[in-house]
Design a protein around this motif. Structure first.
Motif, mmCIF file in Angstrom:
data_model
loop_
_atom_site.group_PDB
_atom_site.id
_atom_site.type_symbol
_atom_site.label_atom_id
_atom_site.label_comp_id
_atom_site.label_asym_id
_atom_site.label_seq_id
_atom_site.Cartn_x
_atom_site.Cartn_y
_atom_site.Cartn_z
ATOM 1 N N GLU A 13 0.824 -1.206 0.000
ATOM 2 C CA GLU A 13 0.000 0.000 0.000
ATOM 3 C C GLU A 13 0.857 1.254 0.000
ATOM 4 O O GLU A 13 1.930 1.293 0.597
ATOM 5 N N THR A 14 0.356 2.291 -0.700
ATOM 6 C CA THR A 14 0.976 3.615 -0.648
ATOM 7 C C THR A 14 -0.073 4.609 -0.180
ATOM 8 O O THR A 14 -1.198 4.624 -0.677
ATOM 9 N N ARG A 15 0.305 5.428 0.798
ATOM 10 C CA ARG A 15 -0.598 6.463 1.308
ATOM 11 C C ARG A 15 0.070 7.824 1.165
ATOM 12 O O ARG A 15 1.251 7.970 1.493
ATOM 13 N N VAL A 16 -0.711 8.790 0.694
ATOM 14 C CA VAL A 16 -0.217 10.157 0.557
ATOM 15 C C VAL A 16 -1.166 11.075 1.315
ATOM 16 O O VAL A 16 -2.378 11.077 1.061
ATOM 17 N N ALA A 17 -0.634 11.834 2.245
ATOM 18 C CA ALA A 17 -1.445 12.764 3.031
ATOM 19 C C ALA A 17 -1.023 14.193 2.726
ATOM 20 O O ALA A 17 0.165 14.502 2.674
ATOM 21 N N LEU A 18 -2.008 15.059 2.505
ATOM 22 C CA LEU A 18 -1.764 16.487 2.333
ATOM 23 C C LEU A 18 -2.047 17.161 3.669
ATOM 24 O O LEU A 18 -3.154 17.060 4.209
ATOM 25 N N LEU A 19 -1.038 17.828 4.219
ATOM 26 C CA LEU A 19 -1.160 18.499 5.513
ATOM 27 C C LEU A 19 -1.186 20.007 5.334
ATOM 28 O O LEU A 19 -0.444 20.554 4.512
ATOM 29 N N GLU A 20 -2.052 20.651 6.089
ATOM 30 C CA GLU A 20 -2.094 22.112 6.157
ATOM 31 C C GLU A 20 -1.886 22.508 7.612
ATOM 32 O O GLU A 20 -2.717 22.182 8.465
ATOM 33 N N ASP A 21 -0.767 23.162 7.891
ATOM 34 C CA ASP A 21 -0.398 23.530 9.266
ATOM 35 C C ASP A 21 -0.446 22.324 10.201
ATOM 36 O O ASP A 21 -0.942 22.399 11.336
ATOM 37 N N GLY A 22 0.050 21.195 9.702
ATOM 38 C CA GLY A 22 0.152 19.994 10.521
ATOM 39 C C GLY A 22 -1.106 19.163 10.611
ATOM 40 O O GLY A 22 -1.099 18.103 11.241
ATOM 41 N N THR A 23 -2.210 19.612 10.003
ATOM 42 C CA THR A 23 -3.477 18.877 10.048
ATOM 43 C C THR A 23 -3.730 18.208 8.702
ATOM 44 O O THR A 23 -3.646 18.860 7.658
ATOM 45 N N ILE A 24 -4.061 16.925 8.732
ATOM 46 C CA ILE A 24 -4.337 16.209 7.494
ATOM 47 C C ILE A 24 -5.675 16.679 6.923
ATOM 48 O O ILE A 24 -6.691 16.715 7.620
ATOM 49 N N VAL A 25 -5.689 17.070 5.654
ATOM 50 C CA VAL A 25 -6.915 17.546 5.018
ATOM 51 C C VAL A 25 -7.346 16.651 3.862
ATOM 52 O O VAL A 25 -8.516 16.641 3.483
ATOM 53 N N GLU A 26 -6.407 15.924 3.288
ATOM 54 C CA GLU A 26 -6.736 14.977 2.223
ATOM 55 C C GLU A 26 -5.804 13.792 2.337
ATOM 56 O O GLU A 26 -4.644 13.935 2.745
ATOM 57 N N VAL A 27 -6.296 12.612 1.975
ATOM 58 C CA VAL A 27 -5.461 11.421 2.004
ATOM 59 C C VAL A 27 -5.812 10.568 0.790
ATOM 60 O O VAL A 27 -6.972 10.459 0.404
ATOM 61 N N PHE A 28 -4.782 10.008 0.170
ATOM 62 C CA PHE A 28 -4.949 9.222 -1.045
ATOM 63 C C PHE A 28 -4.307 7.855 -0.849
ATOM 64 O O PHE A 28 -3.227 7.743 -0.277
ATOM 65 N N TYR A 29 -4.999 6.834 -1.328
ATOM 66 C CA TYR A 29 -4.533 5.459 -1.183
ATOM 67 C C TYR A 29 -4.316 4.827 -2.550
ATOM 68 O O TYR A 29 -5.059 5.101 -3.497
ATOM 69 N N GLU A 30 -3.330 3.973 -2.608
ATOM 70 C CA GLU A 30 -3.120 3.150 -3.806
ATOM 71 C C GLU A 30 -2.714 1.763 -3.335
ATOM 72 O O GLU A 30 -1.748 1.604 -2.589
#
Length: 519
Positions: A13-30
């Motif tokens: 699995e690969t996970r990508v998280a987009l953080l804004e000021d340390g808070t996760i706002v979007e996460v993508f899985y493959e």
């Protein structure tokens, strides 16, 4: 605001998280199941044409046939399309310039509705082979949504082989820069292919654009060659993996730094940037800390919270999120919050806090389709307008398109959010094996009464000297205790003994009635 991309890769699995000021706002899985196919190009075969729906099913080699609407079929010499592509007011309208989720529809065309004189059965015939681009991955029982308007995204440009239009991202606001980029592309392009100039192109030299244009042209030529030589239901082009899509689509525009715990991903990203944006190579960091990278950035708890039906807020209020296949209902409640002044102010504060949480959860969970929000009823019109305006402001951070209607007379907000891929709960969860996704079970007492009625129905057919009732242990306990009277009534009715056997392997609602002959 500090924005970061956190990439966690394992073998499965690969996970990508987009953080804004340390808070996760979007996460993508493959994952290795290949469910995320948005952006892939296939050679398909028309399986079935549905004139009544102006649509058709296309076999692209997957378990489920893909779906295509008449709007998504290339139509040459179409006056509607000609106006669409050449109208200056639509400059850049071919791309959602607020950016869709990673590598999804940020390069997909938005085509105007098909006129009545383009019936689907005149555009497609069963058995016909055609090249299609996946606009939406399969979701639940629905197959992929495909289009014949091919678009190939690069870092700076999107190639549109079936259009001669040149659009510039609306996020590039300076008119001088927009004109410069448009003139560069017009002078460099070969043939009649169209291009979208992406936001990342701002300030980029003509040489960079020329290099990418050449790369995209060669890629399109290679796809065309495959299409001519390979049989139908074949993959012609696979979109970049989720890590590189995130770097391509989000770095600089949405994030300033990439941090990964995988040396392979680290080297792949550096190689990708070396080709397209060498100046950004210093923004990539290899994480080598002792604890898992998602734990180090406190992301796991937020992801698990995004899977819960009830979400508590700091004030003590909470929201309840119920998702169905096509609609999501969100209910706001005061919960433990009782306020300090009057009831109107308590309700207003709860609703305003809920607005931020709802916008955050919708984005993190990637909820799409129709969304109905039931705010706590507000008497004052001023309070309603304040809550509505706060919701609009909170949704501006969302890169997916949303359309919100004002609060109705019933206190409801109706909105839509563009859906491109599976929401988070569909990726990480599956229906409960026990309740089969219903979320509730019949009460134990109701089950006892159902068994009682069913045995009465079968009274004429039940033979034998004794009857054996096999049930779940919890139902057996009820029959031995509070509902013993039901068993006694049945024994009087049948004039036979009923023996109850608990079976721990039985579902709560499962039961069997067996006949026993004494020998």
């Amino acid at each position: 605001m500090i924005r970061q991309l956190i990439i966690n890769e394992t073998e499965h699995e690969t996970r990508v998280a987009l953080l804004e000021d340390g808070t996760i706002v979007e996460v993508f899985y493959e994952r290795g199941d290949n469910t995320e196919i948005t952006g892939n190009i296939y050679k398909g075969r028309v399986q079935r044409v549905l004139p009544g729906m102006q649509a058709a099913f296309i076999d692209i080699g997957l378990k489920q046939a893909a779906f295509i609407h008449a709007n998504d079929i290339v139509r040459k010499n179409d006056p509607v399309l000609e106006k669409f592509f050449n109208d200056d007011l639509n400059d850049g309208a071919l791309e959602d310039w607020r950016q869709e989720p990673v590598g999804q529809t940020d390069s997909m065309l938005t085509i105007p509705p098909t006129p009545e004189d383009y019936p689907i059965d005149e555009l497609l015939t069963e058995g016909q082979e055609l090249m299609v681009h996946v606009a939406k991955s399969p979701m639940g029982s629905k197959g992929a949504r495909v289009t014949t308007y091919i678009s190939l995204p690069g870092r700076f440009l999107v190639l549109m082989p079936f259009s001669d239009h040149i659009g510039v991202s609306r996020r590039i606001e300076k008119e001088v820069e927009r004109d410069r980029l448009k003139q560069i592309v017009q002078s460099l392009r070969r043939g009649n292919c169209g291009y979208i100039v992406r936001t990342a192109s701002e300030g980029i030299a003509a040489e960079k654009l020329a290099d990418e244009m050449g790369f995209l042209d060669k890629l399109w030529e290679a796809i065309q060659k495959k299409e001519k030589t390979l049989s139908a239901t074949t993959l012609l082009h696979k979109e970049l993996n989720v890590s590189l899509r995130a770097v391509r689509d989000l770095l600089t525009n949405e994030a300033e730094k990439v941090i990964t715990d995988s040396r392979i991903v680290y080297e792949d990203v550096l190689s990708f940037l070396d080709t397209y944006m060498p100046a950004l190579k210093d923004s990539v960091t290899l994480y080598e800390g002792p604890e898992p990278i998602f734990d180090a950035y406190n992301l796991e708890w937020d992801i698990s919270r995004a899977l819960k039906r009830k979400v508590w807020m700091k004030s003590g209020g909470y929201i309840v999120i119920d998702q169905t296949e096509a609609l999501c209902a969100i209910d706001v409640n005061t919960g433990r919050y009782v306020g300090t002044h009057n009831q109107d102010e308590t309700i207003l504060k709860t609703n305003l806090e809920a607005v931020k949480e709802i916008a955050y959860q919708v984005r993190l969970r990637d909820i799409g389709g129709i969304i109905i929000i039931d705010f706590i009823d507000m008497v004052k019109k001023l309070h309603q307008e304040k809550v509505f305006n706060e919701l609009l402001d909170a949704l501006k951070k969302d890169r997916s398109k949303t359309h919100v209607l004002p609060i109705s007379e019933l206190g409801l907000v109706q909105m839509t959010r563009k859906r491109v891929r599976q929401p988070l709960h569909q990726i990480l969860c599956e229906p409960c094996f026990y309740c089969d996704g219903q979320g509730t079970l019949m009460s134990r007492r109701s089950i006892c009464y159902n068994i009682y009625r069913e045995m009465l129905r079968q009274s004429r057919d039940l033979m034998g000297d004794r009857l054996t009732l096999r049930v779940n242990p919890e139902i057996a306990d009820l029959f031995y205790g509070e509902e013993r009277r039901l068993v006694e009534i049945l024994e009087d009715k049948f004039s036979r003994q009923i023996v109850i056997y608990p079976n721990p392997t039985y579902h709560l609602e499962q039961f069997d009635v067996l006949e026993v002959l004494d020998t």
